[in-house]
Design a protein around this motif. Structure first.
Motif, PDB file in Angstrom:
ATOM      1  N   ILE A 505      39.010  45.233  48.889  1.00 23.00           N
ATOM      2  CA  ILE A 505      41.018  44.982  49.432  1.00 23.00           C
ATOM      3  C   ILE A 505      41.595  44.721  48.483  1.00 23.00           C
ATOM      4  O   ILE A 505      41.242  42.789  48.197  1.00 23.00           O
ATOM      5  N   VAL A 506      42.664  44.601  47.576  1.00 23.25           N
ATOM      6  CA  VAL A 506      42.925  44.059  46.479  1.00 23.25           C
ATOM      7  C   VAL A 506      44.677  43.000  47.622  1.00 23.25           C
ATOM      8  O   VAL A 506      45.747  44.334  47.641  1.00 23.25           O
ATOM      9  N   LYS A 507      45.336  42.256  47.665  1.00 22.68           N
ATOM     10  CA  LYS A 507      45.955  41.414  48.431  1.00 22.68           C
ATOM     11  C   LYS A 507      47.706  41.708  46.937  1.00 22.68           C
ATOM     12  O   LYS A 507      47.059  40.608  45.996  1.00 22.68           O
ATOM     13  N   THR A 508      48.491  42.306  47.078  1.00 21.23           N
ATOM     14  CA  THR A 508      49.610  42.586  46.379  1.00 21.23           C
ATOM     15  C   THR A 508      50.347  41.870  46.362  1.00 21.23           C
ATOM     16  O   THR A 508      51.671  40.959  46.127  1.00 21.23           O
ATOM     17  N   ASN A 509      50.350  41.023  47.865  1.00 17.95           N
ATOM     18  CA  ASN A 509      51.550  40.109  48.445  1.00 17.95           C
ATOM     19  C   ASN A 509      53.509  40.776  47.734  1.00 17.95           C
ATOM     20  O   ASN A 509      54.666  39.977  47.491  1.00 17.95           O
ATOM     21  N   GLY A 510      53.132  42.066  47.879  1.00 19.66           N
ATOM     22  CA  GLY A 510      54.136  42.937  47.409  1.00 19.66           C
ATOM     23  C   GLY A 510      55.011  43.315  46.029  1.00 19.66           C
ATOM     24  O   GLY A 510      55.556  43.191  45.700  1.00 19.66           O
ATOM     25  N   GLU A 511      53.951  42.405  45.298  1.00 16.74           N
ATOM     26  CA  GLU A 511      54.290  42.844  43.651  1.00 16.74           C
ATOM     27  C   GLU A 511      52.843  44.289  43.500  1.00 16.74           C
ATOM     28  O   GLU A 511      51.949  44.450  43.471  1.00 16.74           O
ATOM     29  N   GLU A 512      53.017  44.679  42.010  1.00 14.55           N
ATOM     30  CA  GLU A 512      52.133  45.672  41.343  1.00 14.55           C
ATOM     31  C   GLU A 512      51.432  44.770  40.604  1.00 14.55           C
ATOM     32  O   GLU A 512      51.460  44.641  39.382  1.00 14.55           O
ATOM     33  N   PRO A 513      50.262  44.204  40.793  1.00 14.09           N
ATOM     34  CA  PRO A 513      49.042  43.873  40.469  1.00 14.09           C
ATOM     35  C   PRO A 513      48.704  44.507  38.405  1.00 14.09           C
ATOM     36  O   PRO A 513      49.275  46.120  38.555  1.00 14.09           O
ATOM     37  N   PRO A 514      48.486  44.026  37.424  1.00 18.32           N
ATOM     38  CA  PRO A 514      47.974  44.161  36.589  1.00 18.32           C
ATOM     39  C   PRO A 514      46.876  45.429  36.187  1.00 18.32           C
ATOM     40  O   PRO A 514      45.834  45.235  37.345  1.00 18.32           O
ATOM     41  N   ILE A 515      46.784  45.570  35.412  1.00 13.63           N
ATOM     42  CA  ILE A 515      45.810  46.640  35.123  1.00 13.63           C
ATOM     43  C   ILE A 515      43.983  46.393  34.652  1.00 13.63           C
ATOM     44  O   ILE A 515      43.394  46.691  35.671  1.00 13.63           O
ATOM     45  N   LYS A 516      44.512  44.645  34.669  1.00 10.15           N
ATOM     46  CA  LYS A 516      43.013  43.871  34.396  1.00 10.15           C
ATOM     47  C   LYS A 516      42.497  43.881  36.034  1.00 10.15           C
ATOM     48  O   LYS A 516      41.292  44.053  36.304  1.00 10.15           O
ATOM     49  N   THR A 517      43.625  43.280  36.679  1.00 14.34           N
ATOM     50  CA  THR A 517      42.575  43.227  38.082  1.00 14.34           C
ATOM     51  C   THR A 517      42.734  45.109  38.929  1.00 14.34           C
ATOM     52  O   THR A 517      41.569  44.379  39.969  1.00 14.34           O
ATOM     53  N   PHE A 518      42.925  45.434  38.704  1.00 15.73           N
ATOM     54  CA  PHE A 518      42.750  47.293  39.079  1.00 15.73           C
ATOM     55  C   PHE A 518      41.487  47.222  38.687  1.00 15.73           C
ATOM     56  O   PHE A 518      40.204  47.864  39.340  1.00 15.73           O
ATOM     57  N   GLU A 519      41.202  46.938  37.252  1.00 15.25           N
ATOM     58  CA  GLU A 519      40.131  47.047  36.877  1.00 15.25           C
ATOM     59  C   GLU A 519      39.554  45.971  37.332  1.00 15.25           C
ATOM     60  O   GLU A 519      37.457  47.178  37.577  1.00 15.25           O
ATOM     61  N   GLU A 520      38.744  45.373  37.842  1.00 18.62           N
ATOM     62  CA  GLU A 520      37.701  43.979  38.404  1.00 18.62           C
ATOM     63  C   GLU A 520      37.621  44.775  39.861  1.00 18.62           C
ATOM     64  O   GLU A 520      36.387  44.424  40.201  1.00 18.62           O
ATOM     65  N   ALA A 521      39.044  45.217  40.767  1.00 16.34           N
ATOM     66  CA  ALA A 521      38.785  45.389  41.831  1.00 16.34           C
ATOM     67  C   ALA A 521      37.366  46.395  41.739  1.00 16.34           C
ATOM     68  O   ALA A 521      36.813  46.483  42.492  1.00 16.34           O
ATOM     69  N   GLY A 522      37.714  48.012  40.840  1.00 18.70           N
ATOM     70  CA  GLY A 522      36.832  48.827  40.742  1.00 18.70           C
ATOM     71  C   GLY A 522      35.243  48.412  40.999  1.00 18.70           C
ATOM     72  O   GLY A 522      35.039  49.083  41.135  1.00 18.70           O
TER      73      GLY A 522
END
Length: 591
Positions: A505-522
């Motif tokens: 789970i990536v907590k976004t706090n209502g924001e759109e995370p950058p691509i790097k966060t998506f890659e790290e979560a993946g």
């Protein structure tokens, strides 16, 4: 890659410098074959870990915390009685053997000063930790060895302590030129084997390193050596021994890429395609190289019964699935019998001698021959075929339902096997055992004491490079809690595609995370899945609001119909783990 005599020498040098003169303040026994001593010296607190594990015996200084059992084992209580508050007089290595004598001084019950020794034997499956008094009599040991276990040496209270010389190797400190010429060089073996097979404390790695430094092939036979070769090898040997006597060590780990392949008390030059990293202490080398392996080995030992149970249940369900597929295969021809019955009801008459009926199949306008029972009418034959069709249809429906249940059970059990691979602490195993019990896979373990609540295991918590909180479930119950309680609608949910693994789970706090966060979560979803170790793992990700729990679904099982996909690496170096203890475990597993 061996815990050889030179590694012990480097450790003894380090411990003697840091701990001699200090006092033992705490003694704990976190495992059945392991001690953790807290020692204070020069206003500094040290922790000395000593393990007599048959699979991974160790001794080194550590900073890693380790929980102790609520009730101290008998050997721990005995050491507290004899060594509590004891002063450390010295650390000594016996020759170049993997044996350390920790000389201690304390007061007995009468207030008299007495000396005792803690003998640490790092000898593979024969490793032991033995308390010896000033008369060299065994007070007790962490492992008792009787005559049935060993005919060479018994280790029992009241017996004299001695180190058996079963290998008949030469002490390198005492080797002479005659030993080289009359004993070593004449052996019909390879150069490396001559060294580690004849001299105590030498490992295969160090023997090959000495040969390499002498510009020789360690696998070449000793018979191939000429006078200059022998002189070069003897010179390198004397150089290593001189460094050892002078405590001039260069603790190192050899890496091939990110993977550690060897370590030693001296730097290696023979690994020309690798990186040799020098460390400040031998303890740091041992803990870096073996720390995670030791943790995993301990957990593996404690999870053996769980793995065995899950494996056995999985095997039964795999066999059940195969049988169900075979049963389903037998129903493939059911439509044929329905067609037979329908054609036979179209007014055909059968004589008493007819054993078949040839007619046109109005479904495809082709001629068809239907076997019949000559003792029955056409309608009776039709009813027989309809009955056969209906039986196969009912069988198909029942088997498909059973198949669905079996597949669901297999998926659940395979996810539990992945949980066992992720487990790092005993409370993780307790949760897994509870899950197996809750779903009837194994009986609940009952103890004489009334139900003590299971300590709740927390999910892993990471911080992305962009500062977003990422949570990773370590078991199915945590996965459900993260997805349906921790996450909110617009948070992002990640999972390895079509394989068991953790919910991320990536907590976004209502924001759109950058691509790097998506890659790290993946990458975290890939690492904590059955695909760990693969170069790339396909990851499904979607917002939490798209993830649903089906009615009656097992823990961790979800469905989603809207998602994106990415190919993620299963390497997670550089992603910061918030919990310090989890961070230590993970960092050791990267290397």
């Amino acid at each position: 890659m061996a815990f050889d005599g030179f590694t012990i020498a480097a450790l003894v040098s380090e411990m003697d410098a840091k701990l001699t003169g200090g006092h033992i303040q705490k003694i704990a026994q976190p495992e059945a074959d392991e001690l953790l001593l807290s020692i204070k010296n020069n206003k500094t607190q040290y922790k000395l870990q000593i393990s007599a594990s048959p699979s991974l015996p160790l001794i080194h200084l550590t900073n890693s915390p380790k929980p102790s059992p609520f009730t101290a084992p008998g050997f721990c209580m005995l050491l507290r009685k004899h060594l509590g508050g004891a002063k450390i007089l010295s650390f000594e290595q016996v020759g170049l053997e993997r044996v350390i004598r920790i000389q201690l001084e304390n007061l007995n019950e009468l207030g008299d000063v007495v000396q005792k020794s803690l003998m640490v034997e790092i000898m593979g499956k024969h490793s032991n930790i033995i308390l010896v008094d000033e008369k060299n009599t065994i007070v007790d040991s962490i492992k008792h060895i009787n005559g049935l276990t060993s005919s060479v040496r018994q280790v029992l209270p009241g017996l004299d302590y001695f180190i058996p010389n079963t290998q008949h190797k030469i002490n390198p400190y005492e080797v002479t030129t005659n030993d080289w010429n009359e004993t070593l060089f004449i052996k019909p073996v390879s150069i490396a084997k001559m060294l580690y097979g004849s001299l105590s404390g030498f490992s295969s790695s160090l023997s090959h390193e000495l040969a390499y430094r002498s510009h020789l092939d360690g696998d070449a036979p000793t018979a191939s050596l000429n006078g200059n070769d022998k002189s070069a090898l003897m010179e390198q040997f004397r150089s290593i021994m001189q460094q050892t006597k002078g405590r001039d060590f260069s603790p190192c780990i050899v890496f091939r890429g990110a993977k550690p392949i060897d370590f030693g008390a001296f730097s290696f030059t023979m690994y020309t395609d690798c990186t040799c990293k020098i460390y400040e202490s031998m303890s740091e080398v041992v803990e870096t190289f073996y720390g995670e392996k030791d943790t995993l080995e301990r957990i593996r030992q404690k999870s053996i019964d769980l793995r065995k149970s899950v494996t056995n249940i999985l095997e039964r369900n795999y066999k059940k699935r195969d049988m169900q597929y075979k049963q389903l295969k037998k129903t493939d021809g059911k439509e044929k019998y329905k067609v037979y019955g329908e054609l036979l009801t179209n007014g055909y008459q059968l004589s008493e001698t007819d054993t078949s009926l040839t007619c046109v199949n109005y479904y495809n306008n082709e001629e068809i021959t239907i076997p019949v029972d000559e003792t029955m009418t056409a309608i009776e034959n039709a009813n027989k075929y309809f009955a056969r069709y209906n039986k196969l249809k009912r069988t198909e429906e029942a088997v498909k339902e059973q198949q669905e249940e079996t597949e669901e059970t297999i998926t659940h059990l395979e996810s539990i096997m992945t949980e066992l691979d992720i487990a790092r602490k005993e409370e993780d195993l307790l949760v897994i055992r509870q899950e197996l019990s809750d779903f009837g896979y194994m009986k609940e373990k009952r103890s004489g004491k009334k139900g003590k609540p299971i300590k709740k295991s927390k999910p892993l918590h990471f911080i992305s490079s962009d500062g977003y909180d990422i949570f990773v479930g370590k078991n199915n119950y945590q996965n459900d809690e993260l997805t349906f309680k921790t996450a909110t609608g617009n948070d992002w949910w990640f999972h390895a595609k079509n394989m068991p693994g953790s919910h991320v789970i990536v907590k976004t706090n209502g924001e759109e995370p950058p691509i790097k966060t998506f890659e790290e979560a993946g990458s975290l979803a890939a690492y904590f899945s059955k695909g760990k170790g693969a170069d790339k793992v396909e990851i499904d990700y979607t917002q939490k609001k798209n993830v649903k729990k089906p009615n009656g679904g097992k823990p961790g099982f979800v469905v989603y119909y809207t998602n994106y996909s990415l190919m993620a690496s299963s390497h997670i170096e550089g992603i910061r783990c918030v919990n310090a203890e989890d961070s230590v475990f993970l960092e050791r597993s990267y290397v």
